[in-house]
Design an enzyme around this catalytic site. Structure first.
Site, short mmCIF file in Angstrom:
data_model
loop_
_atom_site.label_atom_id
_atom_site.label_comp_id
_atom_site.label_asym_id
_atom_site.label_seq_id
_atom_site.Cartn_x
_atom_site.Cartn_y
_atom_site.Cartn_z
N LYS A 116 2.34 -3.33 7.25
CA LYS A 116 2.63 -3.50 5.82
C LYS A 116 4.07 -3.06 5.52
O LYS A 116 4.78 -3.70 4.74
CB LYS A 116 1.64 -2.70 4.97
N THR A 157 0.82 -1.20 0.00
CA THR A 157 0.00 0.00 0.00
C THR A 157 0.86 1.26 0.00
O THR A 157 2.00 1.23 0.48
CB THR A 157 -0.88 -0.01 1.27
N ASP A 158 0.29 2.37 -0.48
CA ASP A 158 1.00 3.65 -0.40
C ASP A 158 1.05 4.18 1.03
O ASP A 158 1.80 5.13 1.32
CB ASP A 158 0.36 4.68 -1.33
N GLU A 159 0.28 3.57 1.94
CA GLU A 159 0.22 4.10 3.31
C GLU A 159 1.55 3.93 4.04
O GLU A 159 1.80 4.58 5.06
CB GLU A 159 -0.94 3.45 4.09
N TYR A 171 -1.77 -0.63 10.97
CA TYR A 171 -1.90 -1.28 9.65
C TYR A 171 -0.71 -0.94 8.76
O TYR A 171 -0.02 -1.83 8.24
CB TYR A 171 -3.20 -0.84 8.96
#
Ligand code: NAD
Ligand code: TYD
Length: 348
Positions: A159, A130-132, A155
Site C-alpha cells: 500500500k 491505510t494508516d498501516e 500488505y
C-alpha cells in the site's frame, strides 16, 4: 461534463458501502463498479442497488492494463476512486506476491490508463489507503499526514508503494490525485478473516477465539459508513494533491475488544455472563505484528468538517446484530475455501 466514476473494489467490504452511498446520493453520476470478485468480493453485498439506473457492475482485474484501457475508452471514465486491493495482513505474510501485483502493479496500471485517457483538469484519481503505511506506534503519539512512511508487513509495504506512485504522478505529471489513509474499519459485510467479524462468527459458533500474542496490540476502529462519508467529503471538497488521515479517535487493545464482544454477545444470545470469554485462546503472535495504530484526524475535521457520526458502542452493537441477523451471508462466505484458509492459518 457528466461524471462517470469508476469505483474499483466495489464488491468488497468498504467498496460496497461506498458504492451504495454514491449510487443513492448522486443520481446524476454514473457509477461503474469494477471488481475481480476474489474471495473478498461478493455481489451479495450490493444486491439492493444492482438495478439502479446510474449503476453498472463490470467484472475485471486491475492487473490487466489493456482491459482497463478499453474500459476507460468505452465508458468515458471521468474519475476514479480506487479501493481494489488485497487487504489482509495475514494473507500477505503467507503469500506476498498477489499483494505486490494487485496493490502496486494494479495501481500503476490504473494511473497509466487514466493519465493517457484524461485531458484537461476536470478529473480526480482518488486512492484509498491505510494508516498501516506509517508503521507502528509505541504507547504515545499519533500518525499525522506528514508522518514518515515505515511499513512493516508485505500488505502495508504494497500500500505504501502504491501511495508513493500516486503522489509521484501528481508531482511529475501534475496528475489530479487525492489520497486518504484510514484506520481499521468495522461494520456489516466484512469478510470474517478480520478481527471483529471473525470473533463474532466464532463466538456465535462456540469456537476458540484466537488472540495473537498478548492481545495488548492497539487498533483505532472506525465504522465503515463513516469511512464512506469521509471518502465522499474528500472526493468532493478535498484539495488536489493532498493527503487526509481518517480515524475514529477510538483505540482498543485487542483483548479488551474481544472481551467486550463476548459480553455483548452473551447478552444477545442469552448465555450466562462470562460464558463466551472462556473461548479466548492466546495463539502464536503474527510475524512482525505492529503494536499500535492511532490516527490524528484533525486535518479532515478542521478543513472539511468531517467527524465520525457513530459512537463505537452503538456501531459495535449494530455490527453484531447484522451478523446475527444475516446467517445466510456468513454461512455462504465461510463455506468452501474459507475453511481451508482457517485450518491452515489457525492450526499451528
Ligand atoms: P476487501 O478485501 O474487503 O475488498 C477488496 C475488493 O477488491 C474485493 O471486492 C476484491 O474482489 C477486489 N479486488 C482484489 N483484487 C482485485 C483486482 N486485481 N482487480 C479488481 N478487483 C480486485 O477490502 P476492504 O477492507 O474493503 O478495503 C478496501 C480498500 O481500503 C483497500 O485498498 C484497503 O487497503 C483499504 N483500507 C482498508 C481498511 C480496513 O480496515 N479494511 C482500512 C483502511 C484502508
Ligand atoms: P486485522 O483485523 O487483521 O486488521 P489489521 O491487522 O489490518 O490491523 O487485525 C486486527 C488486530 O487483531 C491485529 O492486531 C491482529 C489481531 N488479530 C488477532 O488477535 N486474532 C485474529 O484472529 C485476527 C484476525 C487478528
Amino acid at each position: 461534463m457528466k461524471k462517470k466514476i469508476l469505483i474499483t473494489g466495489g464488491a468488497g467490504f468498504i467498496g460496497s458501502h461506498l458504492v451504495r452511498l454514491f449510487v443513492n446520493k448522486y443520481p446524476d453520476y454514473d457509477i461503474i463498479n469494477l471488481d475481480k470478485l476474489t474471495y473478498a468480493g461478493n455481489l451479495k453485498n450490493i444486491t439492493d442497488i444492482e438495478n439502479s439506473a446510474n449503476y453498472k457492475f463490470v467484472k475485471g482485474d486491475i492487473q490487466d492494463k489493456d482491459f482497463l484501457d478499453s474500459l476507460f475508452k468505452s465508458e468515458k471514465i471521468t474519475d476514479v476512486i480506487h479501493l481494489a486491493a488485497e487487504s489482509h495482513v495475514d494473507r500477505s505474510i503467507s503469500g506476498p506476491m498477489e499483494f505486490i501485483i494487485t496493490n502496486i502493479v494494479g495501481t500503476a496500471n490504473l494511473l497509466e490508463v487514466a493519465r493517457s485517457n484524461w485531458e484537461g483538469e476536470d478529473h480526480t484519481f482518488y486512492h484509498i489507503s491505510t494508516d498501516e503505511v506509517y508503521g507502528s506506534l509505541g504507547e504515545e503519539g499519533f500518525f499525522y499526514e506528514d508522518t514518515a512512511y515505515d511499513p512493516r508487513s508485505p500488505y502495508s509495504a504494497s500500500k505504501a508503494s502504491s501511495d508513493h506512485l500516486v503522489r509521484a504522478y501528481h508531482h511529475t505529471y501534475n496528475f489530479p490525485i487525492k489520497i486518504s489513509n484510514c484506520s481499521n474499519n468495522y461494520g456489516s459485510h466484512q469478510f470474517p478473516e478480520k478481527l471483529i467479524p471473525l470473533m463474532i462468527n466464532n463466538i456465535r459458533n462456540n469456537k476458540p477465539l484466537p488472540v495473537y500474542g498478548t492481545g495488548e496490540n492497539v487498533r483505532d476502529w472506525l465504522w465503515v459508513e463513516d469511512h464512506a462519508r469521509a471518502i465522499d467529503v474528500i472526493f468532493h471538497k478535498g484539495k488536489v494533491g493532498e493527503t487526509y488521515n481518517i480515524g475514529g479517535w477510538n483505540e482498543w487493545t485487542n483483548i479488551a475488544l474481544v472481551k467486550e464482544m463476548c459480553r455483548i454477545m452473551d447478552e444477545k444470545l442469552g448465555r450466562d455472563t462470562g460464558t463466551s470469554e472462556k473461548l479466548i485462546t492466546y495463539v502464536t503472535d503474527r510475524a512482525g505484528h505492529d503494536m499500535r495504530y492511532a490516527i490524528d484526524a484533525t486535518k479532515i475535521k478542521d478543513e472539511l468538517g468531517w467527524v465520525p457520526s457513530l459512537e463505537f458502542e452503538e456501531g459495535l452493537d449494530k455490527t453484531i446484530d447484522w451478523y446475527l441477523n444475516n446467517e445466510d451471508w456468513i454461512n455462504n462466505v465461510t463455506s468452501g475455501d474459507y475453511q481451508k484458509y482457517y485450518d491452515e492459518h489457525y492450526s499451528s
